[in-house]
Design a protein around this motif. Structure first.
Motif, mmCIF file in Angstrom:
data_model
loop_
_atom_site.group_PDB
_atom_site.id
_atom_site.type_symbol
_atom_site.label_atom_id
_atom_site.label_comp_id
_atom_site.label_asym_id
_atom_site.label_seq_id
_atom_site.Cartn_x
_atom_site.Cartn_y
_atom_site.Cartn_z
ATOM 1 N N UNK A 27 -1.583 5.991 8.219
ATOM 2 C CA UNK A 27 -0.794 6.344 7.037
ATOM 3 C C UNK A 27 0.415 7.153 7.479
ATOM 4 N N UNK A 62 2.124 4.569 -1.878
ATOM 5 C CA UNK A 62 1.675 5.553 -2.862
ATOM 6 C C UNK A 62 2.751 6.611 -3.048
ATOM 7 N N UNK A 102 -7.267 15.677 -3.814
ATOM 8 C CA UNK A 102 -7.020 16.586 -2.713
ATOM 9 C C UNK A 102 -7.683 17.933 -2.984
ATOM 10 N N UNK A 144 -6.590 1.461 -1.870
ATOM 11 C CA UNK A 144 -5.267 0.920 -1.504
ATOM 12 C C UNK A 144 -4.533 1.876 -0.570
ATOM 13 N N UNK A 145 -5.280 2.522 0.280
ATOM 14 C CA UNK A 145 -4.737 3.472 1.259
ATOM 15 C C UNK A 145 -3.973 4.623 0.603
ATOM 16 N N UNK A 146 -4.367 4.942 -0.599
ATOM 17 C CA UNK A 146 -3.837 6.150 -1.223
ATOM 18 C C UNK A 146 -4.784 7.314 -0.911
ATOM 19 N N UNK A 147 -4.345 8.508 -1.245
ATOM 20 C CA UNK A 147 -5.114 9.713 -0.952
ATOM 21 C C UNK A 147 -5.273 10.491 -2.244
ATOM 22 N N UNK A 148 -6.508 10.582 -2.700
ATOM 23 C CA UNK A 148 -6.749 11.210 -4.001
ATOM 24 C C UNK A 148 -8.239 11.294 -4.266
ATOM 25 N N UNK A 172 -1.773 12.349 -6.927
ATOM 26 C CA UNK A 172 -1.413 10.938 -6.822
ATOM 27 C C UNK A 172 -0.805 10.461 -8.130
ATOM 28 N N UNK A 199 -2.482 21.549 -5.188
ATOM 29 C CA UNK A 199 -2.837 20.341 -4.464
ATOM 30 C C UNK A 199 -1.905 19.205 -4.881
ATOM 31 N N UNK A 200 -1.484 18.366 -3.928
ATOM 32 C CA UNK A 200 -0.702 17.180 -4.306
ATOM 33 C C UNK A 200 -1.485 16.305 -5.279
ATOM 34 N N UNK A 232 3.224 10.746 -4.507
ATOM 35 C CA UNK A 232 2.528 11.984 -4.828
ATOM 36 C C UNK A 232 3.509 12.996 -5.405
ATOM 37 N N UNK A 265 -9.750 11.887 4.435
ATOM 38 C CA UNK A 265 -8.548 12.150 5.223
ATOM 39 C C UNK A 265 -8.323 13.651 5.383
ATOM 40 N N UNK A 305 0.844 -1.198 0.000
ATOM 41 C CA UNK A 305 0.000 0.000 0.000
ATOM 42 C C UNK A 305 0.878 1.246 0.000
#
Lengths: 111, 118
Positions: A100, A36, B108, B102-106, A48, A45-46, A38, B35, A34
């Motif tokens: 996280x 990721x 934002x 998958x525990x990503x952050x998107x 992915x 904004x960041x 960025x 989040x 898991x």
């Protein structure tokens, strides 16, 4: 939990390839797929770029790729372009109450 | 197009309280975990909170546990961060962001700046 470890900076010339490492522990990177990555242009904004270690979201260039070996994940950018210049952060799911954890970030300079 | 719009940031004295809001457009908010992530000046990203889609489960970073509370109103497509006993080290841009799988952050939001200073 401590932050994941990334190099503070990397650089490369246009057209070259670079790799950014992200080192964790058996509580995060080493156990879970898991991870990721960025891209962050300051003031924006960041974004992915990679999730689940190796997967690219729709719309992300295939010049970006991810991998993992043991406790270290890596982001490779091939065919460097000027617009790739940005800060890059890795993150991972982690055990415990903190879900996280992020890396400290890597500043990519395109020479 | 998915859009996340944070508000509520500003200047606050140490020990004070502040509530951030994040309104979400363009996705089924009630189906998405959310989040909060922050970035202090000159520092990296720091995950600080997660809330499940139904709001029944919340998790916090040790740095804010006991001082910050995350909640949501699915009827209003909104996420909240209630911050108490603010410290100078809480000064940061605060981003709300969706669970990307998958525990990503998107994606934002653009972030809202909180400055804690006397």
């Amino acid at each position: 939990q401590s932050a994941l470890t990334q190099p503070a900076s990397v650089s490369g010339s246009p057209g070259q390839s670079i790799t950014i490492s992200c080192t964790g522990t058996s509580s995060d990177v080493g156990t879970y797929n898991y991870v990721s990555w960025y891209q962050h242009h300051p003031g924006n904004a960041p974004k992915l770029m990679i999730y689940g270690v190796i997967n690219r979201p729709s719309g992300v260039s295939n010049r970006f790729s991810g991998s993992k070996s043991a406790n270290t994940a890596s982001l490779t950018i091939s065919g460097l372009q000027a617009e790739d210049e940005a800060d890059y952060y890795c993150s991972s799911y982690t055990t415990g109450s903190t879900l996280i954890v992020f890396g400290g970030g890597t500043k990519l300079t395109v020479l | 197009e998915v859009q996340l719009v944070e508000s509520g940031g500003g200047f606050i004295q140490p020990g004070g309280s502040l509530r951030l809001s994040c309104e979400v457009f363009g996705l089924t908010f009630r189906s998405n975990s959310m989040n909060w992530v922050r970035q202090a000046p000159g520092k990296g990203l720091e995950w600080i909170s997660y809330i499940s889609s139904g709001g029944t489960s919340t998790y916090y970073a040790d740095s804010v546990k006991g001082r910050f509370t995350t909640s949501r109103d699915n009827a209003k497509n909104s996420l909240y961060l209630q911050m108490y006993n603010l410290r100078a080290e809480d000064t940061a841009v605060y981003y709300c962001a969706t669970d990307g799988g998958s525990w990503s952050i998107d994606p934002w939001g653009q972030g809202t700046l909180v400055t804690v200073s006397s």
